[in-house]
Design a protein around this motif. Structure first.
Motif, PDB file in Angstrom:
ATOM      1  N   LEU A  89      66.081  29.853  24.076  1.00 17.63           N
ATOM      2  CA  LEU A  89      67.311  30.430  23.526  1.00 17.63           C
ATOM      3  C   LEU A  89      67.045  31.206  22.244  1.00 17.63           C
ATOM      4  CD1 LEU A  89      70.203  27.825  23.832  1.00 17.63           C
ATOM      5  CD2 LEU A  89      70.035  30.064  24.892  1.00 17.63           C
ATOM      6  N   GLU A  90      66.276  30.623  21.357  1.00 14.60           N
ATOM      7  CA  GLU A  90      65.974  31.284  20.081  1.00 14.60           C
ATOM      8  C   GLU A  90      65.216  32.593  20.305  1.00 14.60           C
ATOM      9  OE1 GLU A  90      65.904  31.910  15.922  1.00 14.60           O
ATOM     10  OE2 GLU A  90      67.174  30.700  17.212  1.00 14.60           O
ATOM     11  N   ALA A  91      64.252  32.572  21.203  1.00 19.88           N
ATOM     12  CA  ALA A  91      63.476  33.789  21.484  1.00 19.88           C
ATOM     13  C   ALA A  91      64.367  34.868  22.104  1.00 19.88           C
ATOM     14  CB  ALA A  91      62.305  33.469  22.405  1.00 19.88           C
ATOM     15  N   MET A  92      65.226  34.488  23.042  1.00 18.27           N
ATOM     16  CA  MET A  92      66.102  35.468  23.687  1.00 18.27           C
ATOM     17  C   MET A  92      67.127  36.025  22.699  1.00 18.27           C
ATOM     18  SD  MET A  92      64.768  35.662  26.701  1.00 18.27           S
ATOM     19  CE  MET A  92      63.184  35.174  25.988  1.00 18.27           C
ATOM     20  N   PHE A  93      67.627  35.184  21.806  1.00 16.78           N
ATOM     21  CA  PHE A  93      68.550  35.641  20.763  1.00 16.78           C
ATOM     22  C   PHE A  93      67.853  36.643  19.855  1.00 16.78           C
ATOM     23  CE2 PHE A  93      70.691  35.265  16.631  1.00 16.78           C
ATOM     24  CZ  PHE A  93      72.012  35.434  17.004  1.00 16.78           C
ATOM     25  N   HIS A  94      66.619  36.335  19.486  1.00 13.81           N
ATOM     26  CA  HIS A  94      65.843  37.245  18.630  1.00 13.81           C
ATOM     27  C   HIS A  94      65.659  38.601  19.315  1.00 13.81           C
ATOM     28  CE1 HIS A  94      62.829  38.784  15.893  1.00 13.81           C
ATOM     29  NE2 HIS A  94      62.133  39.119  16.968  1.00 13.81           N
ATOM     30  N   LEU A  95      65.298  38.583  20.596  1.00 14.79           N
ATOM     31  CA  LEU A  95      65.094  39.846  21.313  1.00 14.79           C
ATOM     32  C   LEU A  95      66.386  40.656  21.381  1.00 14.79           C
ATOM     33  CD1 LEU A  95      62.798  38.707  24.233  1.00 14.79           C
ATOM     34  CD2 LEU A  95      62.182  40.223  22.340  1.00 14.79           C
ATOM     35  N   ASP A  96      67.501  39.992  21.539  1.00 16.27           N
ATOM     36  CA  ASP A  96      68.783  40.699  21.611  1.00 16.27           C
ATOM     37  C   ASP A  96      69.165  41.307  20.268  1.00 16.27           C
ATOM     38  OD1 ASP A  96      71.247  41.639  22.611  1.00 16.27           O
ATOM     39  OD2 ASP A  96      72.251  39.817  21.956  1.00 16.27           O
ATOM     40  N   THR A  97      68.811  40.665  19.176  1.00 14.89           N
ATOM     41  CA  THR A  97      69.242  41.127  17.860  1.00 14.89           C
ATOM     42  C   THR A  97      68.199  41.962  17.128  1.00 14.89           C
ATOM     43  OG1 THR A  97      68.542  39.027  16.876  1.00 14.89           O
ATOM     44  CG2 THR A  97      70.856  39.213  17.560  1.00 14.89           C
ATOM     45  N   ALA A  98      66.963  41.995  17.604  1.00 14.58           N
ATOM     46  CA  ALA A  98      65.918  42.782  16.940  1.00 14.58           C
ATOM     47  C   ALA A  98      66.108  44.273  17.237  1.00 14.58           C
ATOM     48  CB  ALA A  98      64.537  42.320  17.401  1.00 14.58           C
ATOM     49  N   PRO A  99      66.057  45.116  16.222  1.00  6.06           N
ATOM     50  CA  PRO A  99      66.313  46.539  16.448  1.00  6.06           C
ATOM     51  C   PRO A  99      65.242  47.253  17.277  1.00  6.06           C
ATOM     52  CG  PRO A  99      65.674  46.141  14.165  1.00  6.06           C
ATOM     53  CD  PRO A  99      65.810  44.801  14.818  1.00  6.06           C
ATOM     54  N   ASP A 100      64.041  46.721  17.341  1.00  7.32           N
ATOM     55  CA  ASP A 100      62.966  47.404  18.057  1.00  7.32           C
ATOM     56  C   ASP A 100      62.768  46.923  19.499  1.00  7.32           C
ATOM     57  OD1 ASP A 100      62.092  44.929  17.193  1.00  7.32           O
ATOM     58  OD2 ASP A 100      60.046  45.597  16.798  1.00  7.32           O
ATOM     59  N   THR A 101      63.692  46.116  20.007  1.00  5.25           N
ATOM     60  CA  THR A 101      63.596  45.631  21.380  1.00  5.25           C
ATOM     61  C   THR A 101      64.013  46.734  22.350  1.00  5.25           C
ATOM     62  OG1 THR A 101      64.145  43.388  20.654  1.00  5.25           O
ATOM     63  CG2 THR A 101      64.416  43.864  22.995  1.00  5.25           C
ATOM     64  N   SER A 102      63.214  46.923  23.412  1.00  3.74           N
ATOM     65  CA  SER A 102      63.562  47.935  24.413  1.00  3.74           C
ATOM     66  C   SER A 102      64.832  47.522  25.149  1.00  3.74           C
ATOM     67  CB  SER A 102      62.422  48.118  25.412  1.00  3.74           C
ATOM     68  OG  SER A 102      62.367  47.016  26.302  1.00  3.74           O
ATOM     69  N   ARG A 103      65.481  48.480  25.780  1.00  2.00           N
ATOM     70  CA  ARG A 103      66.719  48.182  26.510  1.00  2.00           C
ATOM     71  C   ARG A 103      66.471  47.233  27.674  1.00  2.00           C
ATOM     72  NH1 ARG A 103      69.057  54.275  26.767  1.00  2.00           N
ATOM     73  NH2 ARG A 103      69.544  54.455  24.556  1.00  2.00           N
ATOM     74  N   VAL A 104      65.361  47.411  28.363  1.00  2.00           N
ATOM     75  CA  VAL A 104      65.057  46.536  29.503  1.00  2.00           C
ATOM     76  C   VAL A 104      64.795  45.112  29.017  1.00  2.00           C
ATOM     77  CG1 VAL A 104      63.429  46.085  31.382  1.00  2.00           C
ATOM     78  CG2 VAL A 104      64.212  48.429  30.941  1.00  2.00           C
ATOM     79  N   ALA A 105      64.001  44.967  27.965  1.00  2.00           N
ATOM     80  CA  ALA A 105      63.733  43.626  27.424  1.00  2.00           C
ATOM     81  C   ALA A 105      65.023  42.996  26.912  1.00  2.00           C
ATOM     82  CB  ALA A 105      62.697  43.699  26.314  1.00  2.00           C
ATOM     83  N   ARG A 106      65.868  43.788  26.269  1.00  2.00           N
ATOM     84  CA  ARG A 106      67.150  43.269  25.773  1.00  2.00           C
ATOM     85  C   ARG A 106      68.021  42.810  26.941  1.00  2.00           C
ATOM     86  NH1 ARG A 106      68.828  44.217  20.900  1.00  2.00           N
ATOM     87  NH2 ARG A 106      67.633  46.143  20.762  1.00  2.00           N
ATOM     88  N   ALA A 107      68.067  43.600  28.009  1.00  2.00           N
ATOM     89  CA  ALA A 107      68.873  43.226  29.182  1.00  2.00           C
ATOM     90  C   ALA A 107      68.381  41.916  29.789  1.00  2.00           C
ATOM     91  CB  ALA A 107      68.842  44.341  30.223  1.00  2.00           C
ATOM     92  N   GLN A 108      67.065  41.766  29.911  1.00  2.00           N
ATOM     93  CA  GLN A 108      66.524  40.526  30.454  1.00  2.00           C
ATOM     94  C   GLN A 108      66.838  39.347  29.531  1.00  2.00           C
ATOM     95  OE1 GLN A 108      62.469  42.105  30.908  1.00  2.00           O
ATOM     96  NE2 GLN A 108      62.608  41.486  33.055  1.00  2.00           N
ATOM     97  N   ALA A 109      66.664  39.553  28.232  1.00  2.00           N
ATOM     98  CA  ALA A 109      66.927  38.486  27.266  1.00  2.00           C
ATOM     99  C   ALA A 109      68.390  38.067  27.297  1.00  2.00           C
ATOM    100  CB  ALA A 109      66.533  38.946  25.860  1.00  2.00           C
ATOM    101  N   VAL A 110      69.282  39.034  27.361  1.00  2.00           N
ATOM    102  CA  VAL A 110      70.712  38.727  27.399  1.00  2.00           C
ATOM    103  C   VAL A 110      71.060  37.960  28.671  1.00  2.00           C
ATOM    104  CG1 VAL A 110      73.010  39.777  27.611  1.00  2.00           C
ATOM    105  CG2 VAL A 110      71.425  40.576  25.844  1.00  2.00           C
ATOM    106  N   GLN A 111      70.487  38.362  29.801  1.00  2.00           N
ATOM    107  CA  GLN A 111      70.766  37.656  31.063  1.00  2.00           C
ATOM    108  C   GLN A 111      70.329  36.197  30.982  1.00  2.00           C
ATOM    109  OE1 GLN A 111      72.351  38.615  34.081  1.00  2.00           O
ATOM    110  NE2 GLN A 111      72.217  36.411  34.236  1.00  2.00           N
ATOM    111  N   VAL A 112      69.138  35.956  30.460  1.00  2.00           N
ATOM    112  CA  VAL A 112      68.646  34.578  30.322  1.00  2.00           C
ATOM    113  C   VAL A 112      69.530  33.809  29.343  1.00  2.00           C
ATOM    114  CG1 VAL A 112      66.707  33.165  29.507  1.00  2.00           C
ATOM    115  CG2 VAL A 112      66.273  35.164  30.947  1.00  2.00           C
TER     116      VAL A 112
END
Length: 157
Positions: A89-112
């Motif tokens: 959860l913490e890692a996925m939250f970080h990926l969603d809120t980090a400004p340098d996360t790609s859109r695909v990685a953000r989408a995967q993180a948000v889904q998880v």
């Protein structure tokens, strides 16, 4: 953020971010209290989740690689302890809120993240041993309609 910036936040975005972080912390505490839960997802989504969580939460994350259950059609069942669930959860939250996360990685993180937190709302103390655990399942599929003799098959929502 300074006090003046906080006080002059007209659109409420900073207050929403604070509320979001408080809710996230509540999810972390709930996740940490879970003894064990199964995550069922595509093997490539688990590979992404494991890689990102290992990189961002190395001290808290102990990947259960030897306990993976390979299912049909590229799906895996991953047994997670509460500590591992909180680390994911913490890692996925970080990926969603980090400004340098790609859109695909953000989408995967948000889904998880959404899949896990939607199940965490159902967590209660285990007083009934006959009550089975609900797995977290990430498996959205596009179903095919019966082929139309006059055209190509279409998807159903």
């Amino acid at each position: 953020m300074g006090l003046w910036t906080w006080l002059t936040d007209r659109d409420g975005s900073k207050a929403r971010r604070v509320e979001e972080r408080v809710k996230h912390y509540e999810f972390l505490v709930t996740a940490a209290s879970v003894a064990k839960i199964d995550l069922v997802c595509r093997d490539d989504l688990w590979a992404f989740t494991e890689k990102q969580t290992r990189a961002l939460q190395e001290e808290a994350f102990q990947p259960p690689s030897e306990d993976l259950i390979i299912r049909d059609e590229g799906m895996v069942t991953v047994p997670l302890s509460g500590t591992n669930l909180a680390a994911v959860l913490e890692a996925m939250f970080h990926l969603d809120t980090a400004p340098d996360t790609s859109r695909v990685a953000r989408a995967q993180a948000v889904q998880v993240y959404i899949s896990i937190t939607s199940v965490l709302g159902l967590v209660s103390p285990m007083s009934d041993r006959d009550n089975p655990l609900i797995p977290i399942v990430i498996d959205d599929r596009i179903r095919r309609r019966q082929p139309d003799p006059d055209g190509p098959a279409t998807a159903t929502p």
